[in-house]
Write an enzyme that holds these catalytic residues in place. Structure first.
Site, mmCIF file in Angstrom:
data_model
loop_
_atom_site.group_PDB
_atom_site.id
_atom_site.type_symbol
_atom_site.label_atom_id
_atom_site.label_comp_id
_atom_site.label_asym_id
_atom_site.label_seq_id
_atom_site.Cartn_x
_atom_site.Cartn_y
_atom_site.Cartn_z
ATOM 1 N NE ARG A 54 -14.379 70.585 -19.941
ATOM 2 C CZ ARG A 54 -14.320 71.867 -19.609
ATOM 3 N NH1 ARG A 54 -15.166 72.361 -18.719
ATOM 4 N NH2 ARG A 54 -13.427 72.661 -20.157
ATOM 5 C CG HIS A 63 -18.242 50.181 -6.929
ATOM 6 N ND1 HIS A 63 -19.358 49.780 -6.225
ATOM 7 C CD2 HIS A 63 -18.118 49.290 -7.950
ATOM 8 C CE1 HIS A 63 -19.886 48.708 -6.790
ATOM 9 N NE2 HIS A 63 -19.144 48.399 -7.854
ATOM 10 N NE ARG A 123 -21.032 50.032 -11.053
ATOM 11 C CZ ARG A 123 -21.171 50.758 -9.939
ATOM 12 N NH1 ARG A 123 -20.438 51.841 -9.786
ATOM 13 N NH2 ARG A 123 -22.028 50.405 -9.002
ATOM 14 C CG HIS A 150 -17.581 55.712 -11.751
ATOM 15 N ND1 HIS A 150 -16.948 54.612 -11.185
ATOM 16 C CD2 HIS A 150 -18.896 55.371 -11.858
ATOM 17 C CE1 HIS A 150 -17.841 53.671 -10.945
ATOM 18 N NE2 HIS A 150 -19.026 54.089 -11.353
ATOM 19 C CD GLU A 198 -18.397 50.110 -2.102
ATOM 20 O OE1 GLU A 198 -18.791 50.370 -0.951
ATOM 21 O OE2 GLU A 198 -18.942 50.557 -3.138
ATOM 22 C CG HIS A 242 -27.017 52.392 -2.291
ATOM 23 N ND1 HIS A 242 -26.127 52.164 -3.328
ATOM 24 C CD2 HIS A 242 -28.145 52.853 -2.886
ATOM 25 C CE1 HIS A 242 -26.699 52.442 -4.482
ATOM 26 N NE2 HIS A 242 -27.923 52.877 -4.235
#
Length: 238
Positions: free
Chosen positions: A18, A43, A45, A50, A70, A191
Protein backbone atom coordinates in the site's frame (compact mmCIF):
# COMPACT_ATOMS: atom_id res chain seq x y z
CA UNK A 1 14.22 -25.45 24.30
CA UNK A 2 14.74 -24.55 20.67
CA UNK A 3 14.54 -20.78 20.10
CA UNK A 4 11.93 -19.26 17.80
CA UNK A 5 13.08 -16.46 15.51
CA UNK A 6 10.17 -14.84 13.68
CA UNK A 7 10.85 -13.78 10.11
CA UNK A 8 8.93 -10.54 9.48
CA UNK A 9 9.44 -10.33 5.71
CA UNK A 10 5.74 -10.96 5.05
CA UNK A 11 4.76 -8.05 7.27
CA UNK A 12 7.03 -5.85 5.15
CA UNK A 13 5.42 -7.24 1.97
CA UNK A 14 1.99 -6.26 3.28
CA UNK A 15 3.22 -2.80 4.26
CA UNK A 16 4.83 -2.18 0.87
CA UNK A 17 1.71 -3.25 -1.02
CA UNK A 18 0.00 0.00 0.00
CA UNK A 19 3.03 2.27 0.06
CA UNK A 20 2.47 3.44 3.61
CA UNK A 21 3.62 2.22 7.00
CA UNK A 22 0.90 -0.26 7.94
CA UNK A 23 1.70 -2.66 9.45
CA UNK A 24 4.44 -0.77 11.27
CA UNK A 25 7.47 -3.08 11.49
CA UNK A 26 8.85 -1.43 14.61
CA UNK A 27 5.59 -1.85 16.52
CA UNK A 28 5.10 -5.37 15.17
CA UNK A 29 8.62 -6.38 16.19
CA UNK A 30 8.14 -5.08 19.71
CA UNK A 31 4.84 -6.96 19.94
CA UNK A 32 6.30 -10.22 18.61
CA UNK A 33 9.08 -10.08 21.18
CA UNK A 34 6.59 -9.28 23.96
CA UNK A 35 4.59 -12.37 22.91
CA UNK A 36 7.67 -14.50 23.68
CA UNK A 37 9.64 -14.86 20.45
CA UNK A 38 13.36 -15.20 21.13
CA UNK A 39 14.54 -13.64 17.89
CA UNK A 40 13.67 -11.55 14.84
CA UNK A 41 14.79 -12.52 11.34
CA UNK A 42 14.83 -10.39 8.20
CA UNK A 43 15.96 -11.23 4.68
CA UNK A 44 16.53 -8.05 2.66
CA UNK A 45 16.90 -8.60 -1.06
CA UNK A 46 18.62 -6.26 -3.53
CA UNK A 47 15.30 -4.98 -4.95
CA UNK A 48 13.98 -4.33 -1.41
CA UNK A 49 10.60 -5.75 -2.40
CA UNK A 50 9.78 -6.57 1.21
CA UNK A 51 12.39 -5.76 3.86
CA UNK A 52 14.24 -2.57 2.98
CA UNK A 53 17.85 -1.94 3.91
CA UNK A 54 16.70 0.97 6.06
CA UNK A 55 14.43 -1.42 7.94
CA UNK A 56 17.53 -3.32 9.09
CA UNK A 57 19.00 -0.12 10.49
CA UNK A 58 15.74 0.88 12.19
CA UNK A 59 15.10 -2.57 13.66
CA UNK A 60 18.58 -2.75 15.15
CA UNK A 61 17.54 0.06 17.49
CA UNK A 62 14.55 -1.82 18.91
CA UNK A 63 15.26 -5.57 18.77
CA UNK A 64 15.99 -6.75 22.30
CA UNK A 65 16.27 -10.47 21.51
CA UNK A 66 18.52 -12.02 18.86
CA UNK A 67 18.61 -10.20 15.52
CA UNK A 68 19.28 -12.40 12.49
CA UNK A 69 19.86 -10.98 9.01
CA UNK A 70 19.74 -13.44 6.10
CA UNK A 71 20.90 -12.90 2.56
CA UNK A 72 23.25 -13.48 -0.30
CA UNK A 73 26.58 -11.87 0.67
CA UNK A 74 26.88 -9.52 -2.28
CA UNK A 75 28.92 -6.37 -1.46
CA UNK A 76 25.83 -4.27 -0.65
CA UNK A 77 24.58 -6.90 1.79
CA UNK A 78 27.97 -7.34 3.44
CA UNK A 79 28.22 -3.57 3.97
CA UNK A 80 24.76 -3.49 5.54
CA UNK A 81 25.54 -6.33 7.96
CA UNK A 82 28.83 -4.76 9.00
CA UNK A 83 27.02 -1.48 9.64
CA UNK A 84 24.10 -2.97 11.60
CA UNK A 85 26.07 -5.70 13.40
CA UNK A 86 23.19 -8.11 14.13
CA UNK A 87 23.55 -11.05 16.50
CA UNK A 88 23.76 -13.43 13.56
CA UNK A 89 24.14 -13.33 9.80
CA UNK A 90 22.83 -16.26 7.77
CA UNK A 91 24.36 -16.64 4.33
CA UNK A 92 21.85 -17.74 1.68
CA UNK A 93 22.80 -18.28 -1.99
CA UNK A 94 19.57 -16.97 -3.50
CA UNK A 95 19.50 -15.32 -6.90
CA UNK A 96 18.39 -11.69 -7.09
CA UNK A 97 15.14 -12.68 -8.84
CA UNK A 98 14.32 -15.60 -6.53
CA UNK A 99 10.81 -15.45 -5.06
CA UNK A 100 12.13 -17.18 -1.97
CA UNK A 101 15.22 -19.16 -0.99
CA UNK A 102 15.35 -22.40 -2.96
CA UNK A 103 18.70 -24.08 -2.31
CA UNK A 104 21.53 -24.35 0.15
CA UNK A 105 25.20 -23.57 -0.47
CA UNK A 106 27.60 -25.92 -2.16
CA UNK A 107 30.06 -25.42 0.66
CA UNK A 108 32.79 -27.34 -1.12
CA UNK A 109 32.62 -25.50 -4.44
CA UNK A 110 32.33 -22.10 -2.75
CA UNK A 111 34.65 -22.80 0.18
CA UNK A 112 37.18 -20.04 -0.54
CA UNK A 113 34.49 -17.39 -0.96
CA UNK A 114 32.68 -18.47 2.21
CA UNK A 115 35.90 -18.55 4.23
CA UNK A 116 36.62 -14.94 3.28
CA UNK A 117 33.12 -13.65 4.00
CA UNK A 118 32.77 -15.51 7.28
CA UNK A 119 36.15 -14.28 8.47
CA UNK A 120 35.03 -10.70 7.83
CA UNK A 121 31.83 -11.10 9.82
CA UNK A 122 33.44 -12.94 12.71
CA UNK A 123 36.15 -10.31 13.00
CA UNK A 124 33.30 -7.88 13.65
CA UNK A 125 31.74 -10.00 16.38
CA UNK A 126 28.84 -11.35 14.32
CA UNK A 127 27.81 -14.99 14.67
CA UNK A 128 27.71 -16.73 11.29
CA UNK A 129 25.45 -19.39 9.85
CA UNK A 130 25.39 -21.02 6.40
CA UNK A 131 22.15 -22.17 4.74
CA UNK A 132 22.66 -25.77 3.60
CA UNK A 133 20.68 -28.70 2.23
CA UNK A 134 20.40 -31.77 4.49
CA UNK A 135 23.57 -33.30 3.08
CA UNK A 136 26.32 -34.49 5.42
CA UNK A 137 29.02 -33.52 2.90
CA UNK A 138 27.70 -29.96 2.73
CA UNK A 139 27.66 -29.83 6.53
CA UNK A 140 31.25 -31.04 6.70
CA UNK A 141 32.14 -28.49 4.02
CA UNK A 142 30.52 -25.77 6.09
CA UNK A 143 32.66 -26.68 9.08
CA UNK A 144 35.76 -26.13 6.95
CA UNK A 145 34.75 -22.50 6.30
CA UNK A 146 34.96 -21.47 9.94
CA UNK A 147 31.24 -20.78 10.33
CA UNK A 148 29.61 -20.99 13.75
CA UNK A 149 26.42 -22.67 12.61
CA UNK A 150 24.50 -24.14 9.71
CA UNK A 151 20.83 -23.63 8.96
CA UNK A 152 19.17 -26.69 7.44
CA UNK A 153 16.95 -25.86 4.47
CA UNK A 154 13.73 -27.65 5.38
CA UNK A 155 11.51 -27.33 2.30
CA UNK A 156 12.00 -30.98 1.30
CA UNK A 157 11.04 -32.07 4.82
CA UNK A 158 7.86 -29.98 4.73
CA UNK A 159 6.89 -31.30 1.29
CA UNK A 160 7.32 -34.96 2.24
CA UNK A 161 5.72 -34.49 5.64
CA UNK A 162 2.63 -33.01 3.95
CA UNK A 163 2.41 -36.14 1.77
CA UNK A 164 2.37 -38.35 4.85
CA UNK A 165 5.95 -39.57 4.45
CA UNK A 166 7.07 -38.66 7.96
CA UNK A 167 9.89 -41.19 8.29
CA UNK A 168 11.36 -40.37 4.89
CA UNK A 169 10.94 -36.65 5.37
CA UNK A 170 13.06 -36.47 8.50
CA UNK A 171 15.80 -39.06 7.83
CA UNK A 172 18.33 -36.87 5.93
CA UNK A 173 17.85 -34.05 8.43
CA UNK A 174 18.65 -36.32 11.36
CA UNK A 175 21.90 -37.39 9.68
CA UNK A 176 22.82 -33.80 8.83
CA UNK A 177 22.09 -32.72 12.41
CA UNK A 178 24.26 -35.48 13.83
CA UNK A 179 27.09 -34.47 11.51
CA UNK A 180 26.77 -30.82 12.50
CA UNK A 181 27.17 -31.79 16.14
CA UNK A 182 30.09 -34.09 15.34
CA UNK A 183 32.03 -31.34 13.58
CA UNK A 184 31.24 -28.75 16.23
CA UNK A 185 28.62 -26.63 14.46
CA UNK A 186 25.53 -25.09 16.02
CA UNK A 187 22.30 -26.07 14.29
CA UNK A 188 19.47 -23.87 13.01
CA UNK A 189 16.65 -24.72 10.60
CA UNK A 190 14.09 -22.97 8.48
CA UNK A 191 11.84 -22.83 5.41
CA UNK A 192 8.22 -24.00 5.25
CA UNK A 193 8.15 -25.06 8.88
CA UNK A 194 4.65 -24.63 10.27
CA UNK A 195 2.38 -25.43 13.20
CA UNK A 196 1.55 -28.71 11.47
CA UNK A 197 5.11 -30.02 11.20
CA UNK A 198 7.27 -28.14 13.74
CA UNK A 199 6.65 -30.45 16.72
CA UNK A 200 7.61 -33.56 14.73
CA UNK A 201 10.71 -31.84 13.39
CA UNK A 202 11.80 -30.62 16.82
CA UNK A 203 11.27 -34.04 18.42
CA UNK A 204 13.45 -35.83 15.87
CA UNK A 205 16.30 -33.36 15.26
CA UNK A 206 19.03 -33.48 17.91
CA UNK A 207 20.84 -30.35 19.11
CA UNK A 208 18.43 -27.94 17.35
CA UNK A 209 19.23 -24.43 18.61
CA UNK A 210 16.93 -22.20 16.58
CA UNK A 211 14.22 -22.19 13.92
CA UNK A 212 13.37 -19.24 11.72
CA UNK A 213 9.72 -19.13 10.66
CA UNK A 214 7.95 -16.43 8.69
CA UNK A 215 5.52 -17.26 5.89
CA UNK A 216 3.53 -19.97 7.68
CA UNK A 217 3.52 -18.11 10.98
CA UNK A 218 2.10 -14.94 9.44
CA UNK A 219 -0.48 -16.87 7.39
CA UNK A 220 -1.57 -18.83 10.46
CA UNK A 221 -1.83 -15.58 12.41
CA UNK A 222 -4.45 -14.25 10.00
CA UNK A 223 -6.80 -16.93 11.34
CA UNK A 224 -5.55 -17.46 14.88
CA UNK A 225 -3.96 -14.17 15.91
CA UNK A 226 -0.28 -13.28 16.10
CA UNK A 227 0.13 -13.56 19.88
CA UNK A 228 -1.64 -16.91 19.95
CA UNK A 229 0.41 -18.34 17.09
CA UNK A 230 3.77 -17.24 18.53
CA UNK A 231 2.88 -19.03 21.77
CA UNK A 232 1.66 -22.12 19.90
CA UNK A 233 5.08 -22.39 18.30
CA UNK A 234 6.84 -21.88 21.63
CA UNK A 235 4.79 -24.70 23.14
CA UNK A 236 5.69 -27.06 20.30
CA UNK A 237 9.39 -26.20 20.60
CA UNK A 238 9.68 -27.09 24.29
Amino acid sequence: MTKLSVNINKLATLRNSRGGNVPNLITSTKDIESFGAQGITIHPRPDERHIRYQDARDLKKVVTTEFNIEGNPIPKFVDLVLEVKPTQVTLVPDAEDAITSNAGWDTIKHKDFLVEVIKTFKENGIRTSIFVDPDVEMVKGAAATGTDRVELYTESFADEFAKGNKKGSIAPFVEAAKMAHEVGLGLNAGHDLSLDNIKFFKEHIPHLLEVSIGHALICESIYLGLENVVNMYLHRLK
